[in-house]
Design an enzyme around this catalytic site. Sequence first.
Site, PDB file in Angstrom:
ATOM      1  N   SER A 107       0.234   0.569  -7.377  1.00 33.29           N
ATOM      2  CA  SER A 107       0.656  -0.721  -6.801  1.00 33.29           C
ATOM      3  C   SER A 107       0.951  -1.789  -7.845  1.00 33.29           C
ATOM      4  CB  SER A 107      -0.394  -1.224  -5.815  1.00 33.29           C
ATOM      5  OG  SER A 107      -1.670  -1.311  -6.427  1.00 33.29           O
ATOM      6  N   GLU A 137      -1.387 -19.128   0.432  1.00 31.81           N
ATOM      7  CA  GLU A 137      -2.738 -19.174  -0.117  1.00 31.81           C
ATOM      8  C   GLU A 137      -2.859 -18.033  -1.113  1.00 31.81           C
ATOM      9  OE1 GLU A 137      -2.122 -17.644   2.838  1.00 31.81           O
ATOM     10  OE2 GLU A 137      -2.655 -15.719   1.922  1.00 31.81           O
ATOM     11  N   LYS A 196       3.823  -6.893  -4.716  1.00 32.56           N
ATOM     12  CA  LYS A 196       3.800  -8.128  -3.924  1.00 32.56           C
ATOM     13  C   LYS A 196       5.169  -8.806  -3.825  1.00 32.56           C
ATOM     14  CE  LYS A 196      -0.998  -9.394  -3.722  1.00 32.56           C
ATOM     15  NZ  LYS A 196      -1.709  -8.371  -4.515  1.00 32.56           N
TER      16      LYS A 196
HETATM   17  C1  LIG Z   1      -2.830  -7.679  -4.172  1.00 35.88           C
HETATM   18  C2  LIG Z   1      -2.861  -6.319  -4.739  1.00 35.88           C
HETATM   19  C3  LIG Z   1      -3.380  -5.213  -4.018  1.00 35.88           C
HETATM   20  C4  LIG Z   1      -4.046  -5.343  -2.683  1.00 35.88           C
HETATM   21  O1  LIG Z   1      -3.243  -5.806  -1.632  1.00 35.88           O
HETATM   22  P1  LIG Z   1      -2.721  -4.850  -0.486  1.00 35.88           P
HETATM   23  O2  LIG Z   1      -2.159  -5.793   0.526  1.00 35.88           O
HETATM   24  O3  LIG Z   1      -3.875  -4.058   0.042  1.00 35.88           O
HETATM   25  O4  LIG Z   1      -1.695  -3.964  -1.087  1.00 35.88           O
HETATM   26  C5  LIG Z   1      -3.320  -3.949  -4.601  1.00 35.88           C
HETATM   27  N1  LIG Z   1      -2.790  -3.764  -5.823  1.00 35.88           N
HETATM   28  C6  LIG Z   1      -2.286  -4.798  -6.544  1.00 35.88           C
HETATM   29  C7  LIG Z   1      -1.719  -4.510  -7.901  1.00 35.88           C
HETATM   30  C8  LIG Z   1      -2.301  -6.103  -6.039  1.00 35.88           C
HETATM   31  O5  LIG Z   1      -1.813  -7.107  -6.766  1.00 35.88           O
END
Ligand SMILES: *Cc1c(COP(=O)(O)O)cnc(C)c1O
Length: 392
Positions: A376, A109, A87
Site C-alpha cells: 500500500s 481530517e 491514498k
Molecule cells: C493510510 C494507510 C493505510 C491504512 O488505510 P486503509 O484505508 O486501511 O488502506 C495503509 N497503508 C498505508 C501506506 C497508508 O498510508
Amino acid sequence: MRNVNGKFGKFGGSYVPEMLVEPLKELEKQFLKYYKDEEFQKELAYYQKEYIGRKNPLYYAKNLTEYINGAKIYLKREDLNFTGAHKINNTIGQVLLAKRMGKKKIIAETGAGQHGVATATVCALFNMGCKIFMGEKDIKRQELNVFKMRLLGAEVIPATGGEKTLKDAVDEALMEYAKTYEDTFYLLGSVVGPHPYPLMVREFQSIIGKEAKEQILEKESKLPDYLIACVGGGSNAMGLFSEFIENKSVKMIGVEPAGLGLETGFHAATLTTGKVGIIHGFKCYNIQDENGDPLPVCSIAAGLDYPGVGPEHSYFKDTERVSYETATDDEAINAFKKLSELEGIIPAIESSHAIAYTMKFAKNLNKDKIVIINLSGRGDKDLYRMKEQLML
Ligand SMILES: *Cc1c(COP(=O)(O)O)cnc(C)c1O
C-alpha cells in the site's frame, strides 16, 4: 455497482446529525451521476496516468518467494504512486468530484498526516482552499507531514477537544462541514464514515484491483489464489479485493494490527476483537467500551490505528467472503527489514503487516499457488522510527 444504497448487510448506513442529512444526500446524488459520466471517467483516467503515474507494476517478488519457499508472491506496487501510497487514488477522485460540484474549498481530517498530505497535494493541483483538522497531539508527533501540508498551501487546524487525536479531528471537521457545506467538500480518507463515503472511496480505489487482475492474467494466464492486504479503515484492501469479489476461487485475507499482542489489549484489531456499533456516522465492528464510546487503540503503524473499520469489511467478516487475521508490531518490523533486504523495497510499516502475515502463511502453500500482496505504501515516512527499533 454494488451497494448503491450504502447498506452492506446490517452495516454501513448514515447515522449523522440532522444538519448533515441534506449535504450527504446531495453528495450521493452527484457521485452517482458523475461516476458514470464519460467525461468524468476520462478526466479521472488522465490524472491517474499523468499525475499519479499509473499503471504501477505487479511485481513478481522472486527473492521473497524463494525465502518463503511456498506460494509464488506478487506485489502490487502502490508504493510507486506519486506521494508514495494508495491514498492519492482516492483524493484525486474526490477532488475531481468536488470541482464538478462547484465547491471552492476542501476540508479533511488526518491522524498521522498521510491523508492530510494526499489531500493538500490535490488541493494545490486544483487551486482549492484546503483546511486539514488534526489532533493537537498528532501535530506535535508528525512535524514533517504538518510542514508538507503547509508548504502545499493547506491550513492545518489543531483539534483541541478530548484526547487531541484523530477522533477529535473528525468531530471538529464534521462540525465545520455542517456550517460550510454550501461551498465546501468533505474529503474522507478511507472506506469509512456515513454513506456515500464507503461506496465512493471503494470505487476510487478499485483501480488497484482492476489493474492487478489484468496484470496477473497477462503474466500467469489465471486468477490468483490469494489476495492479502493490511486493514486500517480498509481502503487499500477494498481497492484490491473489490474487483475479485465475484471470483469465488480467489480467497482474500485482510491483516489487522495486533500491536503489542491481542492478549495485551494494546492493538487495533477491530474486526478480530470488536463489537458491532456506531462510530463516526456508520455501523461497523469497532473497539468500544460499555457505553459505546471508542476506546484508545494502538499500533506501530499510525495508518492502521483506527477504532472502527469499513462497513463492507464488517459484512465480509460475517459472510466469510474475506478472512481477517493479524500481525503484531514485532512481526511487522521484521517484515519491514526482510523486504528491504530481500527485494530492495522499503515498505510502509502498514503494508509490512500484510507482508508479515504472508511470511507466516504462504510457506504452507504449494509452489503453484499465487498470492498478490497489496504494497500500500513506501516506508520513507517510517525510517526514523524503524531506525530506533532496528538499531542498525
Ligand atoms: C493510510 C494507510 C493505510 C491504512 O488505510 P486503509 O484505508 O486501511 O488502506 C495503509 N497503508 C498505508 C501506506 C497508508 O498510508
